[in-house]
Motif scaffolding. Structure first.
Motif, mmCIF file in Angstrom:
data_model
loop_
_atom_site.group_PDB
_atom_site.id
_atom_site.type_symbol
_atom_site.label_atom_id
_atom_site.label_comp_id
_atom_site.label_asym_id
_atom_site.label_seq_id
_atom_site.Cartn_x
_atom_site.Cartn_y
_atom_site.Cartn_z
ATOM 1 N N MET A 1 10.352 -13.063 -12.804
ATOM 2 C CA MET A 1 9.304 -12.061 -12.785
ATOM 3 C C MET A 1 9.115 -11.445 -11.415
ATOM 4 S SD MET A 1 8.069 -11.173 -15.531
ATOM 5 C CE MET A 1 6.632 -10.369 -14.863
ATOM 6 N N LEU A 2 9.302 -12.253 -10.364
ATOM 7 C CA LEU A 2 9.110 -11.721 -9.025
ATOM 8 C C LEU A 2 10.294 -10.885 -8.590
ATOM 9 C CD1 LEU A 2 7.555 -14.819 -7.246
ATOM 10 C CD2 LEU A 2 6.405 -12.871 -8.292
ATOM 11 N N ALA A 3 11.305 -10.840 -9.438
ATOM 12 C CA ALA A 3 12.542 -10.213 -9.032
ATOM 13 C C ALA A 3 12.799 -8.853 -9.630
ATOM 14 C CB ALA A 3 13.703 -11.130 -9.378
ATOM 15 N N ALA A 4 11.972 -8.383 -10.528
ATOM 16 C CA ALA A 4 12.278 -7.107 -11.171
ATOM 17 C C ALA A 4 11.098 -6.182 -11.143
ATOM 18 C CB ALA A 4 12.709 -7.351 -12.617
ATOM 19 N N CYS A 5 11.378 -4.886 -11.299
ATOM 20 C CA CYS A 5 10.292 -3.935 -11.310
ATOM 21 C C CYS A 5 10.710 -2.678 -12.019
ATOM 22 C CB CYS A 5 9.849 -3.600 -9.889
ATOM 23 S SG CYS A 5 11.102 -2.815 -8.902
ATOM 24 N N GLY A 6 9.753 -1.876 -12.425
ATOM 25 C CA GLY A 6 10.079 -0.635 -13.088
ATOM 26 C C GLY A 6 8.901 -0.057 -13.816
ATOM 27 N N SER A 7 9.019 1.186 -14.263
ATOM 28 C CA SER A 7 7.963 1.763 -15.070
ATOM 29 C C SER A 7 8.025 1.115 -16.428
ATOM 30 C CB SER A 7 8.134 3.263 -15.181
ATOM 31 O OG SER A 7 9.385 3.568 -15.687
ATOM 32 N N ASN A 8 9.226 1.113 -16.987
ATOM 33 C CA ASN A 8 9.510 0.096 -17.970
ATOM 34 C C ASN A 8 10.129 -1.036 -17.186
ATOM 35 O OD1 ASN A 8 8.702 1.241 -20.302
ATOM 36 N ND2 ASN A 8 10.653 2.243 -20.674
ATOM 37 N N ASP B 1 4.447 -6.173 7.725
ATOM 38 C CA ASP B 1 3.421 -6.789 6.878
ATOM 39 C C ASP B 1 3.517 -6.172 5.485
ATOM 40 O OD1 ASP B 1 1.197 -7.911 5.729
ATOM 41 O OD2 ASP B 1 -0.261 -6.761 6.906
ATOM 42 N N VAL B 2 4.129 -6.908 4.555
ATOM 43 C CA VAL B 2 4.300 -6.414 3.187
ATOM 44 C C VAL B 2 3.076 -6.785 2.359
ATOM 45 C CG1 VAL B 2 5.706 -6.513 1.102
ATOM 46 C CG2 VAL B 2 6.801 -6.649 3.352
ATOM 47 N N GLN B 3 2.367 -5.772 1.884
ATOM 48 C CA GLN B 3 1.173 -5.994 1.065
ATOM 49 C C GLN B 3 1.451 -5.539 -0.361
ATOM 50 O OE1 GLN B 3 -2.379 -4.416 2.933
ATOM 51 N NE2 GLN B 3 -1.715 -5.037 4.986
ATOM 52 N N ILE B 4 1.311 -6.461 -1.299
ATOM 53 C CA ILE B 4 1.675 -6.213 -2.693
ATOM 54 C C ILE B 4 0.419 -6.054 -3.534
ATOM 55 C CG2 ILE B 4 2.944 -7.107 -4.687
ATOM 56 C CD1 ILE B 4 4.525 -8.839 -2.647
ATOM 57 N N PHE B 5 0.370 -4.965 -4.297
ATOM 58 C CA PHE B 5 -0.774 -4.689 -5.172
ATOM 59 C C PHE B 5 -0.268 -4.578 -6.607
ATOM 60 C CE2 PHE B 5 -1.529 -2.869 -0.997
ATOM 61 C CZ PHE B 5 -2.754 -3.446 -0.658
ATOM 62 N N PRO B 6 -0.691 -5.462 -7.464
ATOM 63 C CA PRO B 6 -0.146 -5.508 -8.820
ATOM 64 C C PRO B 6 -0.696 -4.438 -9.744
ATOM 65 C CG PRO B 6 -1.854 -7.158 -8.567
ATOM 66 C CD PRO B 6 -1.667 -6.536 -7.214
ATOM 67 N N ASN C 1 4.819 -3.163 14.988
ATOM 68 C CA ASN C 1 4.327 -3.677 13.712
ATOM 69 C C ASN C 1 4.293 -2.548 12.676
ATOM 70 O OD1 ASN C 1 3.791 -6.267 14.835
ATOM 71 N ND2 ASN C 1 1.855 -5.499 15.661
ATOM 72 N N LEU C 2 4.642 -2.888 11.462
ATOM 73 C CA LEU C 2 4.590 -1.948 10.354
ATOM 74 C C LEU C 2 3.821 -2.561 9.192
ATOM 75 C CD1 LEU C 2 8.328 -0.759 10.263
ATOM 76 C CD2 LEU C 2 6.364 0.623 10.979
ATOM 77 N N VAL C 3 3.084 -1.715 8.501
ATOM 78 C CA VAL C 3 2.427 -2.137 7.268
ATOM 79 C C VAL C 3 3.105 -1.416 6.109
ATOM 80 C CG1 VAL C 3 0.293 -2.139 5.933
ATOM 81 C CG2 VAL C 3 0.221 -2.580 8.410
ATOM 82 N N LEU C 4 3.553 -2.182 5.140
ATOM 83 C CA LEU C 4 4.244 -1.628 3.979
ATOM 84 C C LEU C 4 3.453 -1.981 2.728
ATOM 85 C CD1 LEU C 4 8.057 -1.850 3.229
ATOM 86 C CD2 LEU C 4 6.385 -2.259 1.444
ATOM 87 N N TRP C 5 3.147 -0.983 1.927
ATOM 88 C CA TRP C 5 2.467 -1.208 0.649
ATOM 89 C C TRP C 5 3.478 -1.069 -0.482
ATOM 90 C CZ3 TRP C 5 -3.023 1.339 0.051
ATOM 91 C CH2 TRP C 5 -3.904 0.737 0.967
ATOM 92 N N THR C 6 3.399 -1.985 -1.426
ATOM 93 C CA THR C 6 4.315 -1.953 -2.556
ATOM 94 C C THR C 6 3.670 -2.586 -3.777
ATOM 95 O OG1 THR C 6 6.580 -2.507 -3.276
ATOM 96 C CG2 THR C 6 5.400 -4.177 -1.987
ATOM 97 N N TYR C 7 4.320 -2.412 -4.919
ATOM 98 C CA TYR C 7 3.912 -3.033 -6.173
ATOM 99 C C TYR C 7 4.916 -4.109 -6.573
ATOM 100 C CZ TYR C 7 7.639 0.078 -7.413
ATOM 101 O OH TYR C 7 8.861 0.717 -7.422
ATOM 102 N N PHE C 8 5.927 -4.321 -5.733
ATOM 103 C CA PHE C 8 7.126 -5.059 -6.112
ATOM 104 C C PHE C 8 7.436 -6.164 -5.108
ATOM 105 C CE2 PHE C 8 11.966 -4.646 -5.833
ATOM 106 C CZ PHE C 8 12.167 -5.722 -6.668
ATOM 107 N N ASP C 9 7.375 -7.408 -5.574
ATOM 108 C CA ASP C 9 7.572 -8.564 -4.711
ATOM 109 C C ASP C 9 8.951 -8.586 -4.062
ATOM 110 O OD1 ASP C 9 8.519 -11.699 -4.614
ATOM 111 O OD2 ASP C 9 6.408 -11.460 -4.079
ATOM 112 N N GLY C 10 9.952 -8.020 -4.748
ATOM 113 C CA GLY C 10 11.309 -8.068 -4.234
ATOM 114 C C GLY C 10 11.510 -7.345 -2.918
ATOM 115 N N VAL C 11 10.589 -6.455 -2.553
ATOM 116 C CA VAL C 11 10.713 -5.727 -1.286
ATOM 117 C C VAL C 11 10.580 -6.676 -0.094
ATOM 118 C CG1 VAL C 11 9.668 -3.899 0.126
ATOM 119 C CG2 VAL C 11 9.985 -3.555 -2.313
#
Length: 450
Positions: A19-26, A93-98, A66-76
């Motif tokens: 689950m932490l390894a995939a992402c997509g709209s579908n 700093d990778v910040q993940i928002f589900p 330092n960089l802040v990165l926002w994503t929806y995807f743990d794989g980043v």
């Protein structure tokens, strides 16, 4: 990945690792099937060149900041970790928002400028809502055209705004194909050779006739395909844009697609299993369906406990090339760290990272150079000795390069819903179109709908 809520308990063990390894709209480009290439990742090399970069970074000095990165995807996280390993003076700093909260939170941060990230990830399903905004930096002016000059055309195009500027870059291509268990293919198709099977399913007419035979030979218990909706997924991005000059545009090809879906359903060719449902996953693993249309990154759905799936699968071409999902990296235009953020984008677009990502996760690259350099050497644990890059590369080269827009994905989803209902209830194409136009008109009153 936005996982479907109806995934069954039978898939829990398989999903826990994936689950932490995939992402997509579908779906979309995330960690996928394990690699069996055996090649070690290339040695980290300095991201600095012999001369200053187009972004203004002094290439003679180690990167720091330092960089802040926002994503929806743990794989980043894997991408960020490799970038930091190359550049010890940089912290990302990778910040993940589900889930759905990501889009809302991201738009709010960009509009207000409060706590906005330096780098933001955009998924294929909604990149069109952001791509023309004033919040994304013009990567073309920073030198990014050189980064994508060898990219797969559609992967490059999806990161372009309407004025043809690069605003986002992906590091994967997320192609799909027909996956199959070799034993099941031998039983019902007489072969497990991917080239022979690709020829057997090279058109939808062939698929329907083959599907009839599988149903007949199995007494109606087995099916060639998981769902008639697979045709929708495969053809979705091989059609004209839904909106042209402010007017709803229904590509005539959709009539053929819909009527073919009806034939698939009426002739018992599909098992009526929804994508990513528990039944869909079970069929993929137990071979009760011969062919599963699945993106390369979704290999986490294969149950490989104790390596039991090793070498058991093959991948054949679909009638037309297709992809599913995609994660795009962009830079916030008002970031105070734009030069450093651009170095991160450069790394994501590099052959070095994309080769490493291919070897460690099975994600198909965005650049054609990595495809071509590894065509005969890359092996995947699931597909054994098959040169699996070849069918994916053949397919991705044929996909039209179309820029995203703010309407396309929502209208496509509306068509999927209305057409799916039509297939289930055996409605005529004209009835489906009438219902579709009504929904589009209600959702987007500013569009002209005939």
């Amino acid at each position: 990945m936005k996982t479907k809520k109806w995934l069954g308990l039978s898939m829990t063990t398989v999903l826990a690792a994936g689950m932490l390894a995939a992402c997509g709209s579908n779906n979309n480009g995330g960690n996928a099937s394990p690699s069996a290439s055996g090649s070690a990742p290339s040695s980290p090399a300095s991201s600095a060149g012999a001369s200053p970069s187009a972004s203004g970074t002094d290439a003679s000095k180690p990167l720091e900041g330092n960089l802040v990165l926002w994503t929806y995807f743990d794989g980043v996280k894997g991408l960020a970790e490799q970038f930091m390993a190359k550049n010890p003076g940089v912290k990302v700093d990778v910040q993940i928002f589900p889930g759905d909260q990501y889009q809302t939170k991201l738009m709010s941060a960009l509009q207000t400028g409060k706590e906005a990230p330096d780098i933001l990830d955009l998924e294929r399903g909604y990149i069109g809502k952001f791509i023309d905004s004033k919040y994304l930096a013009d990567l073309s002016s920073m030198g990014a055209e050189d980064l994508v000059k060898d990219y797969i055309p559609y992967v490059q195009a999806l990161g372009r705004s309407s004025d043809d500027k690069l605003r986002a870059i992906a590091d994967t291509s997320s192609p799909g194909g027909f996956w199959y268990l070799k034993d099941t293919a031998k039983k019902y198709l007489g072969t497990d050779d991917p080239d022979q099977i690709s020829d057997m399913v090279s058109s939808w007419d062939k698929i329907i006739e083959l599907g009839k035979k599988v149903a007949q030979d199995s007494g109606g218990k087995e099916h060639l395909m998981e769902n008639a909706g697979d045709l929708f997924d495969i053809e979705a991005y091989n059609t004209q844009p839904w909106v042209q000059d402010g007017k709803l545009n229904i590509d005539p090809k959709w009539k053929d697609i819909y009527e073919t879906q009806l034939k698939i359903r009426q002739n018992n060719v599909d098992a009526k299993l929804a994508f990513m449902s528990a039944g869909w996953g079970n069929a993929l693993n137990d071979g009760s369906v011969v062919l599963t249309a699945m993106p390369a990154w979704a290999g986490f759905m294969i149950d490989n406990k104790d390596d039991k799936a090793k070498g058991k699968y093959g991948v054949a071409k679909t009638p037309d090339g297709y992809y599913s999902g995609g994660t795009y990296h962009a830079i916030y235009d008002k970031s105070k760290n734009k030069d450093l953020a651009y170095e991160f984008i450069k790394f994501a677009a590099s052959e070095e990272w994309q080769k490493y990502n291919l070897d460690t996760t099975g994600n198909m690259p965005g650049t054609s150079k990595v495809f071509e350099a590894n065509m005969t050497t890359y092996k995947n644990a699931f597909t054994g000795d098959q040169n699996v890059l070849q069918p994916f590369y053949d397919m991705v080269k044929s996909i039209p390069a179309t820029k995203p827009d703010k309407y396309g994905e929502d209208i496509l989803s509306t068509w999927r819903k209305v057409a799916s209902d039509g297939v289930t209830n055996n409605k005529s194409y004209d009835d489906v179109v009438a219902s579709f136009k009504k929904e589009v008109k209600n959702t987007f009153p500013e569009l002209k709908v005939d």
